[in-house]
Design an enzyme around this catalytic site. Structure first.
Site, PDB file in Angstrom:
ATOM      1  N   HIS A   1      72.098  55.468  64.378  1.00  0.00           N
ATOM      2  CA  HIS A   1      70.933  56.198  63.876  1.00  0.00           C
ATOM      3  C   HIS A   1      70.556  57.369  64.774  1.00  0.00           C
ATOM      4  O   HIS A   1      69.674  58.163  64.414  1.00  0.00           O
ATOM      5  CB  HIS A   1      69.737  55.244  63.684  1.00  0.00           C
ATOM      6  CG  HIS A   1      69.061  54.818  64.943  1.00  0.00           C
ATOM      7  ND1 HIS A   1      69.345  53.628  65.580  1.00  0.00           N
ATOM      8  CD2 HIS A   1      68.106  55.415  65.693  1.00  0.00           C
ATOM      9  CE1 HIS A   1      68.582  53.517  66.658  1.00  0.00           C
ATOM     10  NE2 HIS A   1      67.826  54.582  66.751  1.00  0.00           N
TER      11      HIS A   1
ATOM     12  N   ASP B   1      74.954  49.500  63.654  1.00  0.00           N
ATOM     13  CA  ASP B   1      74.296  50.654  64.262  1.00  0.00           C
ATOM     14  C   ASP B   1      74.994  51.157  65.525  1.00  0.00           C
ATOM     15  O   ASP B   1      74.358  51.401  66.545  1.00  0.00           O
ATOM     16  CB  ASP B   1      72.835  50.317  64.580  1.00  0.00           C
ATOM     17  CG  ASP B   1      72.005  51.564  64.871  1.00  0.00           C
ATOM     18  OD1 ASP B   1      72.059  52.503  64.070  1.00  0.00           O
ATOM     19  OD2 ASP B   1      71.313  51.589  65.911  1.00  0.00           O
TER      20      ASP B   1
ATOM     21  N   SER C   1      66.741  54.188  72.248  1.00  0.00           N
ATOM     22  CA  SER C   1      67.759  53.878  71.247  1.00  0.00           C
ATOM     23  C   SER C   1      69.157  54.231  71.728  1.00  0.00           C
ATOM     24  O   SER C   1      69.376  55.283  72.330  1.00  0.00           O
ATOM     25  CB  SER C   1      67.473  54.634  69.950  1.00  0.00           C
ATOM     26  OG  SER C   1      66.439  54.030  69.221  1.00  0.00           O
TER      27      SER C   1
END
Length: 692
Positions: free
Chosen positions: A255, A302, A385
């Site tokens: 992402h 992811d 992230s």
């Protein structure tokens, strides 16, 4: 407004966040821009033509960033502005001497926090150098030379904390025709950097230089803060492979937005750390490199894997993180990351992780993610992230997808599992296995590689090596081989990576075992109460306080034949010879050999589950996935980890997908000749008659 109520990755940043501290950067001692060292020869700065990038509408981008956060998109620090500027048509050429030319161009955006530049055509001939610097020379990036040329043909600069920068190329006069650069993206920073910014990351974060990081000195240098497309920020890490040959593979989260068409725009900043524990944020961004090649990605877990287009400078001390593709839950977890894209931090979870779906507490869910229940020391934040999650054996087991943890909220985070990413979507471009184990060794674990340090096979049993992962160097009998399967002689005590350790509770036994985490969500069969559910005039049991769920002390949870206990049942331990609690034929075959296919349900609808010879088999069957009626997302297939999925855009290079006609229509690729945008695959024909 608070954003943690939304289901979003670790991306939310506020406009005042201080992302990065950028001191003046010079690539080599004593190297100055030509305009500085030859000021008496070249024209004054005011004579250099300039191009202005529009100022950022802060109110508008703030609203956009709130929407992006809710959509789970990567955070922005700058707004990109498309352009097309070349030495042939723009800027100022000057003759420095009989054999040397200088070209300069100014880029301005009044009020900008920072500027960075993207060149999607980039070739620097031998003897030439490009420098980008603040117009007052307060910040200068290192000289960019022919050594920075790459097959992807791009160069993206690190940030310069100024609202006016100069692009300067100095080259032999004989090489002017060989110079081929096109500046196509002017990226205007609108979030503060370093001292110019506002809020920093939360006070509970722990600097990696603090004593808590002492046991992780080999792993800390593998983690970096990154930007993509001159606009987006996340965290990522260099990762080892079974050949241990220092191939610069770099992982981050899917992402975070790195794809095959923009991997060249990746800029990686190493060693961005505070100099003292708890001291002033004084990290440096001088250890940077630009450019990469896409290798693989898988949205279900992811992850994205790229290969840097050059090796990091050995002087930076970058290491290559080890990993484990075991599917067993870890007994604890450690995160190394850049919260709010701040200096590097380290966080610790002392409890065991669980296997779930993304943002779910249910075990095992679809099995794609690792849940960290709550952090005991530190936390994660927006910008973390893509950062690695290590098990206590110093091996990466996942990368951060998202969650709700913060300094003020003892809540969970979720990491995409390496074990799922290993096979991914079943192709080279959707899995890790053929990149991190190109030789097909079948290894389940690899240790962190410190360039210049010892290695397995050097005759010394070094740090991180043992009789299982390096028997040639380490004497003794291997008890725990970390192969992902609980084998004879192993159990959850002597081999926690292979042998499942779970709750002694058993959902469906008629007892709401709140002490083991059961409640009306995780085990409705036992905890919903006589009338079932949570609406008005009903109740459910669990570890509550008189509302829903109610605690076991509530009379409603211990009447009418319903039982509720706050006392944890004895834990189940795979390998002890007894099939108990939450063990089953999938997570503990050595104790729970199956009797029928019903014992082997893996929770994935499209797999064919069977019991063969006392062991479970779960085989992906594409026939169990029906056509969704969409052409442009490709064919449907069964993924053993993610269920029914689609193969993706069926069209090739030079084609665009037409959902209306179910066809792949020819189009003109990037830089091809065009007269209208309709001819271009991108939909845009630039003013120079070339497709974007």
């Amino acid at each position: 407004m608070r954003m943690d109520k939304y289901l979003q990755p670790k991306l939310v940043l506020t406009v005042g966040v201080a992302l990065l501290l950028l001191p003046a950067m010079a690539g080599a001692a004593g190297v100055q821009p030509t305009a500085q060292s030859q000021a008496d020869v070249l024209a004054a700065l005011e004579a250099v033509p300039s191009v202005a990038a529009p100022a950022v509408d802060i109110a508008a981008v703030t609203r956009e960033d709130e929407v992006r956060a809710r959509q789970g998109l990567a955070p922005r620090f700058a707004i990109p502005n498309a352009t097309s500027l070349t030495p042939e048509t723009d800027g100022l050429w000057e003759q420095l001497d009989d054999s040397t030319l200088v070209w300069r161009l100014r880029v301005t955006s009044p009020g900008a926090k920072s500027l960075n530049l993207g060149f999607t055509h980039f070739f620097m001939p031998d003897g030439a150098q490009m420098m980008i610097y603040a117009s007052d020379f307060s910040q200068v990036i290192r000289p960019v030379t022919a050594a920075d040329n790459a097959a992807h043909g791009e160069f993206w600069s690190p940030i310069v904390e100024a609202d006016e920068v100069v692009v300067e190329v100095t080259l032999p006069a004989t090489e002017r025709d060989a110079l081929d650069i096109e500046l196509t993206s002017l990226n205007v920073g609108y979030r503060g950097f370093g001292k110019a910014g506002g809020d920093k990351s939360g006070s509970c974060n722990i600097d990696v230089v603090c004593p808590e990081g002492d046991g992780w000195r080999d792993e800390i240098p593998s983690v970096a803060v990154i930007s993509t497309g001159g606009s987006l920020f996340c965290t990522g890490f260099m990762v080892n492979n079974t050949a241990e040959d220092e191939t610069p593979y770099f992982m981050t989260a899917y992402h975070c937005g790195i794809r095959s068409n923009n991997a060249g725009s990746l800029v990686t900043y190493w060693n961005y750390e505070t100099s003292t524990c708890g001291g002033n944020p004084n990290g440096s961004l001088s250890d940077w490199q630009s450019g990469s090649f896409f290798r693989s990605e898988y949205s279900a877990s992811d992850f994205t894997l790229v290969e840097m287009d050059s090796d990091p400078d050995p002087a930076w001390g970058v290491t290559f993180a080890g990993w484990s593709r075991s599917s067993a839950d870890a007994s604890g977890a450690i995160a190394i990351h850049h919260p709010s894209v701040d200096e590097k931090r380290i966080s610790f979870e002392n409890d065991a992780t669980t296997t779930t779906s993304y943002l779910s507490n249910t075990v095992p869910g679809n099995g794609t993610h690792i849940r960290v229940i709550d952090w005991d020391l530190g936390t994660t934040e927006g910008g973390s992230s893509g950062s690695p999650l290590f098990d206590p054996n110093h091996r990466v087991i996942g990368q951060l997808h998202g969650g709700y943890a913060s300094c003020s909220s003892q809540t969970s985070d979720w990491y995409g599992r390496i074990s799922v990413s290993w096979t991914g979507g079943g192709s080279n471009s959707t899995r890790l296995s053929n990149w991190l184990d190109a030789g097909g060794t079948g290894a389940v674990t690899v240790n962190t590689l410190v360039p210049g340090a010892g290695f397995c096979g050097d005759g010394t049993c070094g740090s991180g090596e043992d009789e299982c992962n390096c028997p040639s160097d380490c004497a003794g009998t291997c008890v725990c081989d970390n192969n992902g399967t609980c084998d004879g002689g192993e159990d959850c005590n002597n081999c926690s990576n292979d042998c499942f350790a779970g709750s002694g509770a058993s959902c469906g036994n008629g007892i709401c075992e709140a002490g083991d985490g059961e409640d009306c969500v995780s085990c409705a069969a036992d905890c919903n109460g006589r009338t079932g559910g949570k609406p008005a005039n009903r109740f459910c049991c669990g570890d509550g306080d008189g509302q829903n769920p109610r605690s076991c002390s509530d009379s409603s949870c211990s009447s009418g034949g319903w039982s509720c206990t706050d006392t944890p049942a004895a834990g189940s331990c795979c390998g002890d010879g007894t099939c108990e609690g939450s063990e089953d034929g999938n997570n503990c075959a050595i104790d729970c050999s199956c009797q029928s296919p019903a014992d082997c349900n893996d929770g994935v609808a499209c797999t064919d589950d069977d019991c063969v010879g006392g062991f479970c088999e779960n085989v992906a069957n594409d026939a169990n996935c029906s056509d969704d009626g969409q052409f442009c997302n490709g064919a449907e297939y069964c993924s053993a980890s993610a269920g029914c999925s689609s193969t993706g855009d069926p069209c090739g290079s030079g084609e665009t997908c037409n959902e209306g006609t179910d066809t792949c229509d020819a189009c003109t690729p990037k830089n091809g000749s065009c007269s209208t945008g309709a001819e271009c695959c991108s939909g845009t024909c630039k003013n120079n008659g070339r497709c974007r």
